[in-house]
Design an enzyme around this catalytic site. Structure first.
Site, PDB file in Angstrom:
ATOM      1  N   LYS A  23      -1.366 -15.653  13.191  1.00 41.18           N
ATOM      2  CA  LYS A  23      -0.732 -16.921  13.548  1.00 41.18           C
ATOM      3  C   LYS A  23      -0.016 -17.566  12.361  1.00 41.18           C
ATOM      4  O   LYS A  23       1.023 -18.189  12.514  1.00 41.18           O
ATOM      5  CB  LYS A  23      -1.826 -17.858  14.078  1.00 41.18           C
ATOM      6  CG  LYS A  23      -1.289 -18.954  14.946  1.00 41.18           C
ATOM      7  CD  LYS A  23      -2.377 -19.641  15.730  1.00 41.18           C
ATOM      8  CE  LYS A  23      -1.851 -20.934  16.307  1.00 41.18           C
ATOM      9  NZ  LYS A  23      -2.859 -21.976  16.336  1.00 41.18           N
ATOM     10  N   LEU A  90      -8.548  -9.007   1.262  1.00 41.53           N
ATOM     11  CA  LEU A  90      -9.560  -8.569   2.222  1.00 41.53           C
ATOM     12  C   LEU A  90      -9.832  -7.066   2.130  1.00 41.53           C
ATOM     13  O   LEU A  90      -8.946  -6.290   1.758  1.00 41.53           O
ATOM     14  CB  LEU A  90      -9.064  -8.869   3.645  1.00 41.53           C
ATOM     15  CG  LEU A  90      -8.932 -10.343   4.031  1.00 41.53           C
ATOM     16  CD1 LEU A  90      -8.046 -10.483   5.261  1.00 41.53           C
ATOM     17  CD2 LEU A  90     -10.307 -10.955   4.287  1.00 41.53           C
ATOM     18  N   TYR A  92      -9.905  -3.488   3.447  1.00 39.11           N
ATOM     19  CA  TYR A  92      -8.964  -2.839   4.373  1.00 39.11           C
ATOM     20  C   TYR A  92      -9.742  -2.043   5.428  1.00 39.11           C
ATOM     21  O   TYR A  92     -10.618  -1.249   5.089  1.00 39.11           O
ATOM     22  CB  TYR A  92      -8.046  -1.909   3.575  1.00 39.11           C
ATOM     23  CG  TYR A  92      -7.181  -1.012   4.416  1.00 39.11           C
ATOM     24  CD1 TYR A  92      -6.408  -1.513   5.453  1.00 39.11           C
ATOM     25  CD2 TYR A  92      -7.129   0.366   4.154  1.00 39.11           C
ATOM     26  CE1 TYR A  92      -5.616  -0.680   6.232  1.00 39.11           C
ATOM     27  CE2 TYR A  92      -6.326   1.210   4.919  1.00 39.11           C
ATOM     28  CZ  TYR A  92      -5.580   0.678   5.957  1.00 39.11           C
ATOM     29  OH  TYR A  92      -4.796   1.509   6.719  1.00 39.11           O
ATOM     30  N   ASP A 136     -16.730 -17.041  17.546  1.00 38.87           N
ATOM     31  CA  ASP A 136     -15.511 -16.454  18.117  1.00 38.87           C
ATOM     32  C   ASP A 136     -15.582 -14.929  18.142  1.00 38.87           C
ATOM     33  O   ASP A 136     -14.632 -14.243  17.765  1.00 38.87           O
ATOM     34  CB  ASP A 136     -14.294 -16.941  17.325  1.00 38.87           C
ATOM     35  CG  ASP A 136     -13.006 -16.873  18.151  1.00 38.87           C
ATOM     36  OD1 ASP A 136     -13.097 -16.692  19.375  1.00 38.87           O
ATOM     37  OD2 ASP A 136     -11.923 -16.994  17.554  1.00 38.87           O
ATOM     38  N   GLU A 140     -10.685  -8.934  19.414  1.00 41.82           N
ATOM     39  CA  GLU A 140      -9.602  -9.245  18.472  1.00 41.82           C
ATOM     40  C   GLU A 140     -10.158  -9.518  17.069  1.00 41.82           C
ATOM     41  O   GLU A 140      -9.442  -9.390  16.083  1.00 41.82           O
ATOM     42  CB  GLU A 140      -8.832 -10.495  18.916  1.00 41.82           C
ATOM     43  CG  GLU A 140      -8.037 -10.331  20.188  1.00 41.82           C
ATOM     44  CD  GLU A 140      -8.840 -10.682  21.432  1.00 41.82           C
ATOM     45  OE1 GLU A 140     -10.050 -10.352  21.485  1.00 41.82           O
ATOM     46  OE2 GLU A 140      -8.269 -11.263  22.366  1.00 41.82           O
ATOM     47  N   ASN A 141     -11.407  -9.927  16.993  1.00 37.68           N
ATOM     48  CA  ASN A 141     -11.987 -10.286  15.696  1.00 37.68           C
ATOM     49  C   ASN A 141     -12.931  -9.221  15.156  1.00 37.68           C
ATOM     50  O   ASN A 141     -13.740  -9.486  14.273  1.00 37.68           O
ATOM     51  CB  ASN A 141     -12.708 -11.635  15.793  1.00 37.68           C
ATOM     52  CG  ASN A 141     -11.720 -12.767  15.962  1.00 37.68           C
ATOM     53  OD1 ASN A 141     -10.548 -12.623  15.601  1.00 37.68           O
ATOM     54  ND2 ASN A 141     -12.167 -13.881  16.514  1.00 37.68           N
TER      55      ASN A 141
END
Ligand code: AMP
Length: 270
Positions: A23, A90, A92, A136, A140-141
């Site tokens: 986003k 982060l 990978y 959440d 997707e997460n």
């Protein structure tokens, strides 16, 4: 990547291909110049973050994720910023989002689902031991790194030391009844999401999905879902023990790990 705190800049990295777009900016494959360590560099636009009033959420995400070290939780090695952007360094995950894997395969087999779910439970146990509610959990997460599942995206996570909370957040299909009814909630919302996730892995779509958000809410509140006949008795039982209206009747994570469905598929080939 060393754990020592250090000051990073963009010059420390060689930037490779784009891994995806979120986003607030892009994620790139990157290599730290000195050690050649491969990471995912998430570049977030400061302007967009400010416009969406997401600074606090990002701060919370960084605070939480940088302190967590668990094989099933995506590592955040560090962060830095320049005039325009904030950069997150982060771990990978070469196989990307489980969401895409699920859409390609349509649904997962029972052994594969059980294997993935067990890894998500291990990550949740670590979070809850640290008084963190993820809030959440959804495909997707979850990222896949050569078969190792990594929980990512801590944007909605909260430290929950004592109080129960009342904020409505997360994704519609994964919202627990207590959130739909705007009641107070605690870490048992992650147990509910685990039930929804198990269903989505096995069936290919979430249990309360509907075209109309209001209808989804109604189904969640009324606990209205159907399990297709190809799903095994054990998997059905596993899901039903997590999708309980009363949060305190939901199976604990310890019980989930010892549930016959997971035990049956443990050590089986995926
Ligand atoms: P996000 O902004 O976190 O939604 O990330 C956008 C996209 O980048 C995701 O859909 C992934 O495909 C990809 N991505 C994000 N983080 C990683 C990572 N650590 N490893 C590999 N791919 C990633």
């Amino acid at each position: 990547m060393s754990n020592e705190p250090r000051i990073w800049t963009l010059q420390d990295f060689e930037i490779g291909k784009a891994l995806g777009k979120g986003k607030f900016g892009h994620v790139y494959l990157a290599r730290e110049k000195r050690t050649h360590y491969i990471v995912a560099l998430k570049m977030l636009s400061k302007r967009q973050l400010l416009e969406s009033r997401m600074e606090r959420q990002l701060r919370r995400e960084i605070e939480i994720q940088s302190h967590l070290k668990h094989p099933n939780i995506l590592r955040l090695f560090g962060y830095f910023w320049d005039e325009k952007r904030i950069y997150l360094i982060l771990e990978y995950a070469p196989n990307g989002e489980l969401f895409n894997e699920l859409r390609i395969e349509r649904k997962f087999s029972e052994p594969k689902s059980a294997n993935y779910i067990e890894q998500v439970i291990n990550a949740l146990m670590c979070l809850h031991e640290n008084n963190i509610i993820h809030r959440d959990i959804k495909p997707e997460n979850l990222l896949n790194s050569c078969g190792v599942i990594k929980i990512s995206d801590f944007g909605w996570s909260v430290h929950a030391p004592t109080t129960r909370r009342k904020t409505l957040c997360g994704t519609l299909d994964y919202l627990p009844p207590e959130m739909v009814c705007r009641e107070e909630y605690d870490e048992f919302i992650d147990h509910w999401a685990l039930g929804v996730l198990t269903y989505e892995f096995l069936v290919g779509e979430p249990p309360f999905e509907s075209r109309e958000p209001r209808e989804t809410y109604r189904r969640i509140e009324g606990l209205q879902y159907n399990v297709p006949s190809h799903i095994s008795e054990e998997a059905r039982d596993f899901i039903s023990k997590l999708l309980k209206r009363n949060p305190y009747e939901r199976m604990s994570l310890e019980e989930a790990l010892e549930h016959p469905w997971l035990v049956k598929h443990r050590n089986s080939m995926v």
